[in-house]
Structures are given as C-alpha cells and as structure tokens.
Design an enzyme around this catalytic site. Structure first.
Site, PDB file in Angstrom:
ATOM      1  N   LYS A   1       0.767  -1.085  -0.157  1.00 39.57           N
ATOM      2  CA  LYS A   1       0.094  -0.030  -0.045  1.00 39.57           C
ATOM      3  C   LYS A   1       0.988   1.170   0.096  1.00 39.57           C
ATOM      4  O   LYS A   1       2.072   1.103  -0.668  1.00 39.57           O
ATOM      5  CB  LYS A   1      -0.957  -0.075   1.173  1.00 39.57           C
ATOM      6  CG  LYS A   1      -1.779  -1.289   1.152  1.00 39.57           C
ATOM      7  CD  LYS A   1      -3.152  -1.237   2.005  1.00 39.57           C
ATOM      8  CE  LYS A   1      -3.505  -2.630   1.831  1.00 39.57           C
ATOM      9  NZ  LYS A   1      -4.861  -2.401   2.821  1.00 39.57           N
TER      10      LYS A   1
ATOM     11  N   GLU B   1     -11.178 -10.088  -1.050  1.00 46.20           N
ATOM     12  CA  GLU B   1     -10.912  -9.362  -0.026  1.00 46.20           C
ATOM     13  C   GLU B   1     -12.093  -8.680   0.471  1.00 46.20           C
ATOM     14  O   GLU B   1     -12.663  -7.600  -0.025  1.00 46.20           O
ATOM     15  CB  GLU B   1     -10.013  -8.340  -0.297  1.00 46.20           C
ATOM     16  CG  GLU B   1      -8.718  -8.820  -0.848  1.00 46.20           C
ATOM     17  CD  GLU B   1      -7.498  -7.821  -0.754  1.00 46.20           C
ATOM     18  OE1 GLU B   1      -7.602  -6.878  -1.403  1.00 46.20           O
ATOM     19  OE2 GLU B   1      -6.534  -8.060  -0.208  1.00 46.20           O
TER      20      GLU B   1
ATOM     21  N   GLY C   1      -7.727  -4.802   7.117  1.00 45.68           N
ATOM     22  CA  GLY C   1      -6.970  -3.654   8.006  1.00 45.68           C
ATOM     23  C   GLY C   1      -7.567  -3.573   9.283  1.00 45.68           C
ATOM     24  O   GLY C   1      -7.513  -2.866  10.392  1.00 45.68           O
TER      25      GLY C   1
HETATM   26  O1  PGH Z   1      -5.928  -4.858   1.628  1.00 51.87           O
HETATM   27  C1  PGH Z   1      -5.296  -6.079   1.720  1.00 51.87           C
HETATM   28  C2  PGH Z   1      -5.339  -6.745   3.064  1.00 51.87           C
HETATM   29  O2  PGH Z   1      -4.735  -5.744   3.894  1.00 51.87           O
HETATM   30  P1  PGH Z   1      -4.581  -6.175   5.742  1.00 51.87           P
HETATM   31  O3  PGH Z   1      -3.839  -7.734   5.541  1.00 51.87           O
HETATM   32  O4  PGH Z   1      -3.635  -5.287   6.267  1.00 51.87           O
HETATM   33  O5  PGH Z   1      -6.118  -6.685   6.099  1.00 51.87           O
HETATM   34  N1  PGH Z   1      -4.532  -6.517   0.910  1.00 51.87           N
HETATM   35  O6  PGH Z   1      -4.648  -6.090  -0.502  1.00 51.87           O
END
Ligand code: PGH
Length: 247
Positions: A12, A164, A170
């Site tokens: 990210k 996801e 998050g």
């Molecule tokens: O967005 C995510 C997952 O993020 P987390 O593992 O921090 O929940 N993957 O693209």
C-alpha cells in the site's frame, strides 16, 4: 492441474528505501517455499528500486495503472510504463481504489483489460462491504464485480482473483476459513457456469483481509483458497511464515 499457491504482499502507501531494504532482507533470508509464487506490491515510485534488490524468487507488482497507454492523465501511470521497466504485475480494483478513490466496476474492468492487452499480469480484487454481507448480498456483489471484468477480457490466464472482504481489510477481523471457502467455492461455481469449467479449475482465487502468520495455515487448508493478498503483515518478517503456510 494443480493451482500454484500464490502469496501477494500489498505494501500500500507504505515504505521508504530503508524499510524496503529491511523487507528485502527478510525475503532473502526466507527460506521461501519454492512451490509458492510470491509477488510484492510496491508503491510506484519505488518499483524500479525494489525490483533491483529483490531476490530472484520474488516478483514485483504495481498497485494501480490507468486504462490507456499514455495521455493527459496527470498522476497516472500506464501498463506500458510497467512493461518498459520490466514490472510484470499490477494490482487492480483494490477496495481502497474503489472506496477511497471512487473507482467503479466499469473503470476497473477497463483497467484490467488494458493491462492484460499490454502484457501485464493482474491481481484483480473484489469483495463486499460489511453492510452488504449483513444484507446477505455478498454473492450478488462479488458476482457483479467479477462479471464486469469477465465481460471485458478474453482470457483469465494472466489473472489472479483476490477475494478481499472489505470488512476484513485492516481490521483484524479475518474471515473464518469457512466464510472465505464458501465465497471462493461460489466464485469457482460462477466461473464454471459463466466462463468455462477449465477456467474455473485453473484460476487462482486468493484471500485477503487481515491474514497473519497465526491464521494463514488454517485458511490455506481450504480447497478453494489458492493463496493470499496480504497487507499489513507483508511489511514484517512474519510474511515469510504466511508464504510458507502450506508447509
Ligand atoms: O488490503 C489487503 C489486506 O490488508 P490487511 O492484510 O492489512 O488486512 N490486501 O490487498
């Protein structure tokens, strides 16, 4: 045909050269399961730097590209620019692109189609919001998001689909293995009906949303979970344990 396990890291908007050096060090130390395809999603500005120091068993991905090769689109980068810099992957349709930056199904589908046409492999992201799950609309949402892409592309050969659930990203609220498997199974059935049995069988469907070293092994045991797209945990050495979750 067995689907090769795939673990993506999504850094990210995180990292600097020192932190990237630290990540590269734990990836080099591994040891990484040789039967797992590992790809790290790096902020655009660091792509060539990170690529120059990553070990050969780890590939690299951009986190977004636009839908045309070039033009008056200030701030954007194109798949052609990734190809020019030998960056083989791009993450598209991430929930943060959808919900923070307002990208809709149509734009994401156009981006996926253009990236594939340009020769860039795609991690295509889908997933429902908490209120959609609570309204029993999970299938409706993920099928709609997937169909938008399927309507625009000719082949799924260079696509990995990442389910996801937004409510798990998050938040520390990981989908249970059963919750994730249920959606992956429904998606695979959708592909068998709407694309082809062959694509349904060969497409890697990976899970993302608060994956950690503690929950990865149980998630990895599910027959239709072909890997992970890992956010926060991909910035830390425990990412190696997640890569090795099938061991
Ligand atoms: O967005 C995510 C997952 O993020 P987390 O593992 O921090 O929940 N993957 O693209």
């Amino acid at each position: 045909m067995a689907r090769k396990f795939f673990v993506g890291g999504n850094w990210k908007m995180n990292g600097n050269k020192k932190e990237i050096n630290d990540i590269v060090e734990f990836l080099k130390a591994g040891p990484l399961d040789p039967n797992v395809e590992v790809v790290v999603g790096c902020p655009s500005i660091y792509l060539t730097y990170a690529k120059s120091i990553l070990p050969s068993n780890v590939s690299i991905s951009a986190q977004n590209t636009y839908k045309v090769p070039k033009g008056a689109f200030t701030g954007e980068i194109s798949p052609a620019m990734l190809v020019d810099n030998e960056i083989p992957w791009v993450i598209l349709g991430h929930s943060e692109r959808r919900n923070v930056f307002g990208e809709n199904d149509e734009l994401i589908a156009e981006k996926v189609a253009h990236a594939l046409e340009a020769g860039v492999k795609v991690i295509a992201c889908i997933g429902e919001k908490l209120e959609e799950r609570e309204a029993n609309k999970t299938e409706e949402v993920v099928f709609r998001q997937t169909k938008a892409i399927a309507d625009k592309i000719k082949s799924w050969d260079n696509v990995v689909l990442a389910y996801e659930p937004v409510w798990a990203i998050g938040t520390g609220k990981t989908a249970s293995p059963q919750q994730a498997q249920e959606v992956h199974d429904k998606l695979r059935a959708w592909f068998a009906k709407n694309v082809s049995p062959a694509v349904s069988e060969s497409l890697r469907i990976i899970y993302g949303g608060s994956v950690t070293a503690d929950n990865a092994k149980d998630l990895a045991k599910e027959k239709d979970i072909d890997g992970f797209l890992v956010g926060g945990a991909s910035l830390k050495p425990d990412f190696v344990k997640i890569v090795n979750a099938k061991q």
